[in-house]
Write a protein that holds these residues in place. Sequence first.
Motif, PDB file in Angstrom:
ATOM      1  N   ILE A 145      46.014  45.372  48.209  1.00  0.00           N
ATOM      2  CA  ILE A 145      45.977  44.538  47.004  1.00  0.00           C
ATOM      3  C   ILE A 145      45.396  43.164  47.315  1.00  0.00           C
ATOM      4  CG2 ILE A 145      47.425  43.338  45.316  1.00  0.00           C
ATOM      5  CD1 ILE A 145      49.258  45.775  45.321  1.00  0.00           C
ATOM      6  N   VAL A 146      45.788  42.581  48.442  1.00  0.00           N
ATOM      7  CA  VAL A 146      45.257  41.270  48.821  1.00  0.00           C
ATOM      8  C   VAL A 146      43.741  41.343  49.010  1.00  0.00           C
ATOM      9  CG1 VAL A 146      45.238  39.513  50.635  1.00  0.00           C
ATOM     10  CG2 VAL A 146      47.404  40.434  49.821  1.00  0.00           C
ATOM     11  N   GLN A 147      43.266  42.387  49.695  1.00  0.00           N
ATOM     12  CA  GLN A 147      41.836  42.525  49.922  1.00  0.00           C
ATOM     13  C   GLN A 147      41.063  42.652  48.613  1.00  0.00           C
ATOM     14  OE1 GLN A 147      39.983  42.393  52.655  1.00  0.00           O
ATOM     15  NE2 GLN A 147      41.648  42.177  54.143  1.00  0.00           N
ATOM     16  N   LEU A 148      41.652  43.323  47.637  1.00  0.00           N
ATOM     17  CA  LEU A 148      40.954  43.569  46.374  1.00  0.00           C
ATOM     18  C   LEU A 148      41.011  42.376  45.418  1.00  0.00           C
ATOM     19  CD1 LEU A 148      42.076  47.260  45.732  1.00  0.00           C
ATOM     20  CD2 LEU A 148      39.790  46.476  46.363  1.00  0.00           C
ATOM     21  N   LEU A 149      42.108  41.662  45.399  1.00  0.00           N
ATOM     22  CA  LEU A 149      42.306  40.616  44.396  1.00  0.00           C
ATOM     23  C   LEU A 149      41.949  39.216  44.889  1.00  0.00           C
ATOM     24  CD1 LEU A 149      45.624  41.716  42.639  1.00  0.00           C
ATOM     25  CD2 LEU A 149      43.268  42.307  42.088  1.00  0.00           C
ATOM     26  N   ALA A 150      41.972  38.991  46.192  1.00  0.00           N
ATOM     27  CA  ALA A 150      41.659  37.644  46.694  1.00  0.00           C
ATOM     28  C   ALA A 150      40.166  37.359  46.535  1.00  0.00           C
ATOM     29  CB  ALA A 150      42.065  37.531  48.162  1.00  0.00           C
ATOM     30  N   PRO A 151      39.778  36.241  45.904  1.00  0.00           N
ATOM     31  CA  PRO A 151      38.359  35.884  45.802  1.00  0.00           C
ATOM     32  C   PRO A 151      37.727  35.744  47.184  1.00  0.00           C
ATOM     33  CG  PRO A 151      39.708  34.499  44.374  1.00  0.00           C
ATOM     34  CD  PRO A 151      40.653  35.263  45.246  1.00  0.00           C
ATOM     35  N   ALA A 152      36.470  36.141  47.308  1.00  0.00           N
ATOM     36  CA  ALA A 152      35.806  36.169  48.614  1.00  0.00           C
ATOM     37  C   ALA A 152      35.864  34.825  49.320  1.00  0.00           C
ATOM     38  CB  ALA A 152      34.357  36.628  48.445  1.00  0.00           C
ATOM     39  N   GLU A 153      35.652  33.726  48.577  1.00  0.00           N
ATOM     40  CA  GLU A 153      35.615  32.401  49.207  1.00  0.00           C
ATOM     41  C   GLU A 153      36.987  31.910  49.651  1.00  0.00           C
ATOM     42  OE1 GLU A 153      35.530  31.753  44.678  1.00  0.00           O
ATOM     43  OE2 GLU A 153      34.786  33.199  46.167  1.00  0.00           O
ATOM     44  N   TYR A 154      38.052  32.588  49.181  1.00  0.00           N
ATOM     45  CA  TYR A 154      39.420  32.199  49.564  1.00  0.00           C
ATOM     46  C   TYR A 154      40.123  33.290  50.381  1.00  0.00           C
ATOM     47  CZ  TYR A 154      39.022  28.572  45.949  1.00  0.00           C
ATOM     48  OH  TYR A 154      38.632  27.496  45.203  1.00  0.00           O
ATOM     49  N   ARG A 155      39.416  34.374  50.692  1.00  0.00           N
ATOM     50  CA  ARG A 155      40.102  35.560  51.206  1.00  0.00           C
ATOM     51  C   ARG A 155      40.854  35.289  52.507  1.00  0.00           C
ATOM     52  NH1 ARG A 155      36.113  39.206  51.093  1.00  0.00           N
ATOM     53  NH2 ARG A 155      36.630  39.691  48.931  1.00  0.00           N
ATOM     54  N   SER A 156      40.212  34.651  53.473  1.00  0.00           N
ATOM     55  CA  SER A 156      40.880  34.403  54.760  1.00  0.00           C
ATOM     56  C   SER A 156      42.119  33.532  54.584  1.00  0.00           C
ATOM     57  CB  SER A 156      39.915  33.744  55.744  1.00  0.00           C
ATOM     58  OG  SER A 156      38.912  34.644  56.147  1.00  0.00           O
ATOM     59  N   ARG A 157      42.025  32.525  53.703  1.00  0.00           N
ATOM     60  CA  ARG A 157      43.174  31.646  53.484  1.00  0.00           C
ATOM     61  C   ARG A 157      44.325  32.397  52.814  1.00  0.00           C
ATOM     62  NH1 ARG A 157      39.783  26.900  50.763  1.00  0.00           N
ATOM     63  NH2 ARG A 157      38.251  28.585  50.739  1.00  0.00           N
ATOM     64  N   ILE A 158      44.015  33.237  51.849  1.00  0.00           N
ATOM     65  CA  ILE A 158      45.086  33.991  51.189  1.00  0.00           C
ATOM     66  C   ILE A 158      45.692  35.017  52.134  1.00  0.00           C
ATOM     67  CG2 ILE A 158      45.543  35.627  49.316  1.00  0.00           C
ATOM     68  CD1 ILE A 158      43.601  34.046  47.593  1.00  0.00           C
ATOM     69  N   ILE A 159      44.858  35.622  52.995  1.00  0.00           N
ATOM     70  CA  ILE A 159      45.398  36.534  54.012  1.00  0.00           C
ATOM     71  C   ILE A 159      46.351  35.779  54.938  1.00  0.00           C
ATOM     72  CG2 ILE A 159      44.784  37.855  56.074  1.00  0.00           C
ATOM     73  CD1 ILE A 159      42.229  38.714  54.599  1.00  0.00           C
ATOM     74  N   SER A 160      45.958  34.571  55.357  1.00  0.00           N
ATOM     75  CA  SER A 160      46.818  33.800  56.254  1.00  0.00           C
ATOM     76  C   SER A 160      48.109  33.382  55.554  1.00  0.00           C
ATOM     77  CB  SER A 160      46.074  32.571  56.784  1.00  0.00           C
ATOM     78  OG  SER A 160      45.807  31.630  55.752  1.00  0.00           O
ATOM     79  N   ILE A 161      48.039  33.069  54.256  1.00  0.00           N
ATOM     80  CA  ILE A 161      49.248  32.732  53.485  1.00  0.00           C
ATOM     81  C   ILE A 161      50.173  33.940  53.409  1.00  0.00           C
ATOM     82  CG2 ILE A 161      50.080  32.121  51.174  1.00  0.00           C
ATOM     83  CD1 ILE A 161      47.446  30.474  50.900  1.00  0.00           C
ATOM     84  N   TYR A 162      49.589  35.101  53.152  1.00  0.00           N
ATOM     85  CA  TYR A 162      50.345  36.357  53.089  1.00  0.00           C
ATOM     86  C   TYR A 162      51.052  36.617  54.421  1.00  0.00           C
ATOM     87  CZ  TYR A 162      50.889  41.484  52.673  1.00  0.00           C
ATOM     88  OH  TYR A 162      51.367  42.762  52.663  1.00  0.00           O
ATOM     89  N   GLN A 163      50.316  36.478  55.528  1.00  0.00           N
ATOM     90  CA  GLN A 163      50.902  36.729  56.846  1.00  0.00           C
ATOM     91  C   GLN A 163      51.945  35.672  57.206  1.00  0.00           C
ATOM     92  OE1 GLN A 163      47.235  36.788  59.090  1.00  0.00           O
ATOM     93  NE2 GLN A 163      47.121  39.022  59.039  1.00  0.00           N
ATOM     94  N   PHE A 164      51.679  34.426  56.828  1.00  0.00           N
ATOM     95  CA  PHE A 164      52.644  33.365  57.108  1.00  0.00           C
ATOM     96  C   PHE A 164      53.950  33.614  56.363  1.00  0.00           C
ATOM     97  CE2 PHE A 164      54.631  29.265  56.272  1.00  0.00           C
ATOM     98  CZ  PHE A 164      54.645  28.701  57.533  1.00  0.00           C
ATOM     99  N   ALA A 165      53.842  34.046  55.101  1.00  0.00           N
ATOM    100  CA  ALA A 165      55.049  34.339  54.317  1.00  0.00           C
ATOM    101  C   ALA A 165      55.856  35.459  54.962  1.00  0.00           C
ATOM    102  CB  ALA A 165      54.663  34.724  52.888  1.00  0.00           C
ATOM    103  N   LEU A 166      55.164  36.478  55.465  1.00  0.00           N
ATOM    104  CA  LEU A 166      55.849  37.628  56.044  1.00  0.00           C
ATOM    105  C   LEU A 166      56.507  37.281  57.377  1.00  0.00           C
ATOM    106  CD1 LEU A 166      56.427  40.691  55.798  1.00  0.00           C
ATOM    107  CD2 LEU A 166      54.292  41.080  57.039  1.00  0.00           C
ATOM    108  N   PHE A 167      55.744  36.727  58.296  1.00  0.00           N
ATOM    109  CA  PHE A 167      56.254  36.520  59.652  1.00  0.00           C
ATOM    110  C   PHE A 167      57.016  35.205  59.796  1.00  0.00           C
ATOM    111  CE2 PHE A 167      52.541  39.349  60.266  1.00  0.00           C
ATOM    112  CZ  PHE A 167      53.238  40.446  60.736  1.00  0.00           C
TER     113      PHE A 167
END
Length: 406
Positions: free
Chosen positions: A331-353
């Motif tokens: 879902i993150v890969q599909l919905l995150a805008p390309a220009e923000y994708r790495s930052r949203i992935i890092s936010i997702y991982q930060f929230a989890l770990f």
Amino acid sequence: MPLRLQKFLLGYSGTSLATGLQVILLPWIALTVVDLPALQLGWVQASVLLPNLVLLLFGGALADRRDPAAVAALACIGLALCHGALLGIYNLFLISLPILLLYGICLGICSAFLQPARDNLVQRGARNRGVQASERRVQKTVTWMMLAQYGGQAVGMLLASRFEYWGLQALLGVQVGVLLLAAAALVSLREQGAGRAATEKLPHTLILDGLSQAWRHPVLRELTALMAFNGLVHIGVFLVVLPLLAEGYGRGAGYYATLQLAFVAGTVIATVTMLRRGQGAEPGRGILMCLLYSAALLVAISLGPTELGLIVLCLCWGAVAAASAGLGRGIVQLLAPAEYRSRIISIYQFALFGSAALGALAAGVLSEYAAPLTTLLWAGILSLVAFALVAFSGALRRVKISDSEV
């Protein structure tokens, strides 16, 4: 399988294999080579985690400003240098607590820049001959990525189990070799003009932009909150309560290792199943069902199963955890805008770990004053409450994935 996907999976599995080795080797070096007590072992383990958490969001911002393939490859080279330096120090008989702490900090720094950049490359791996990937292809690539992750880690752990026969030098050499191979595979995914133009923005501004973007999207906001809950309640409980249960059964470290292997086996089974059957058109509903299954498993374990029953439940737990992680990352890969994708992935991982560290502390305190089985029961009850809240909100539940394929 397209060549780009093969390169991406080769790089991803190489970094995961090195991580699997690291998970076993670092504490083993601390205990057997340096002969550290338990408290200092905790410092060594924390030295890897804390820099990762502090710099993870900055790693996401850098991967959005620069080509993530180059960032991931440089991070792999940095990790290889860390392992190579420790190999040289070991040959000089100079390993000590300060050296291990410095080694752990450097590993954490490199990992913080590797994770978001590496996951950003899913879209490139999913493309076929330059054609933009469909939603289904991105989902399938995420599943392949998770299989590479779990499989690579499992191989790394199996290699680490040969420590007494191969020796530390050989295993550190394997880490250096696979990381350099991974770096070569990832850097081959570079694209012309992939760097971002907004280089004038400061890192903290880029991070705030990413947080704002994730907050404005109802699905990403709800998914990130749910992953924070999973880290706090599920991963925290797993890290603390599972070894306490294994000790309570009186079967020693071998039984705990069996529980860990059962969990890993469950993750592999679930990932292979998703690879064959796909993630479905409504991944949000799938995540909700995984949350409900997790609640049922936690309550079941809190009832005090037999030794064999606990192994089976751990296998099921691993399957549910892998399914939830795969659906969420898709879902993150599909919905995150390309220009923000790495930052949203890092936010997702930060929230989890990041929440997992707090969850481990909370689980330890609750288990100290109550009992491990009581901790599991409360975790199950909280999971049921979270399921009801997320289902009532509906943003995640209403996510639809197109059936189109490219």
